[in-house]
Design a protein around this motif. Sequence first.
Motif, short mmCIF file in Angstrom:
data_model
loop_
_atom_site.label_atom_id
_atom_site.label_comp_id
_atom_site.label_asym_id
_atom_site.label_seq_id
_atom_site.Cartn_x
_atom_site.Cartn_y
_atom_site.Cartn_z
N CYS A 120 -2.31 9.27 9.87
CA CYS A 120 -2.36 7.95 9.12
C CYS A 120 -3.79 7.25 8.98
N GLU A 125 -2.66 6.80 2.92
CA GLU A 125 -1.56 7.10 1.68
C GLU A 125 -0.77 8.32 2.17
N ASN A 126 -0.69 8.82 3.39
CA ASN A 126 -0.15 9.94 3.86
C ASN A 126 1.35 9.73 3.69
N THR A 127 2.11 10.53 2.88
CA THR A 127 3.42 10.25 2.74
C THR A 127 4.41 10.95 3.64
N GLU A 128 3.98 11.60 4.82
CA GLU A 128 4.89 12.05 5.63
C GLU A 128 4.85 11.58 7.13
N ARG A 166 11.12 7.34 7.15
CA ARG A 166 10.99 7.80 6.06
C ARG A 166 11.96 7.44 5.16
N ALA A 169 11.55 3.76 4.18
CA ALA A 169 10.49 3.87 3.24
C ALA A 169 10.96 4.26 1.83
N ARG A 170 11.88 5.22 1.63
CA ARG A 170 12.24 5.60 0.38
C ARG A 170 13.16 4.50 -0.34
N GLU A 174 8.13 2.35 -0.65
CA GLU A 174 6.86 2.22 0.09
C GLU A 174 6.39 3.50 0.96
N VAL A 175 5.20 3.53 1.17
CA VAL A 175 4.48 4.82 1.96
C VAL A 175 5.38 4.64 3.51
N SER A 177 4.14 5.17 6.45
CA SER A 177 3.17 4.35 7.28
C SER A 177 3.23 2.88 7.06
#
Length: 197
Positions: A120, A125-128, A166, A169-170, A174-175, A177
């Motif tokens: 992170c 911008e890491n999405t996972e 996650r 966030a969806r 948003e991302v 993190s």
Amino acid sequence: MIPVKSTEEQRDDYTRAITEKWDEATSDQKRRGRDWYITAHELAVEISGGDAKKGAGVLAALSANKSWSENCRLARKAFTEGIARGHVRDALTKADRIMQGTDPAEVLPMKLKTGCFYLCIADPENTESVVIDRHAHDIAVRQTYGQRERGLGAFQRYNVLADCYRTAARQIGEVPSKVQAVTWVAHIERSHTAGAV
């Protein structure tokens, strides 16, 4: 301690707790949370002389059981002196290996907090990747555990909560993190106001 194999209902409840904490955050807390990993990334670049991965790796390696300010101080000092000091041997060894050029992904536990923290910071911008620390856990379970064991060293338990962040966030758009960072800021500041961390 949450079950390793949480039910769908439990997961939905953890996710709801995260989105509720997001909704409780002030606009200032949201701004600061959204910027948290960006600022950490800039620090990683600065202390490492331009190598974001190396800087992020050392910050992550020296993060366990340290406040962010102490974490930053130790990492900056490690780069200045060329050797890590002021932490447990395992953390120091990892930080030194990273400074000597070993890829942080070979040194850090990549599916747990320290590895996710590295990812992170290296890429805001890491999405996972999601950092599940004690505060992220307590937000999801709506309970402050204090010094009680959370069991976050178990990959399955860690991943249950990471998946919930996650999902939240969806729902928020948003991302992950950034959701973790915003809720962390809101939680920490509420806890300090209430007199407990």
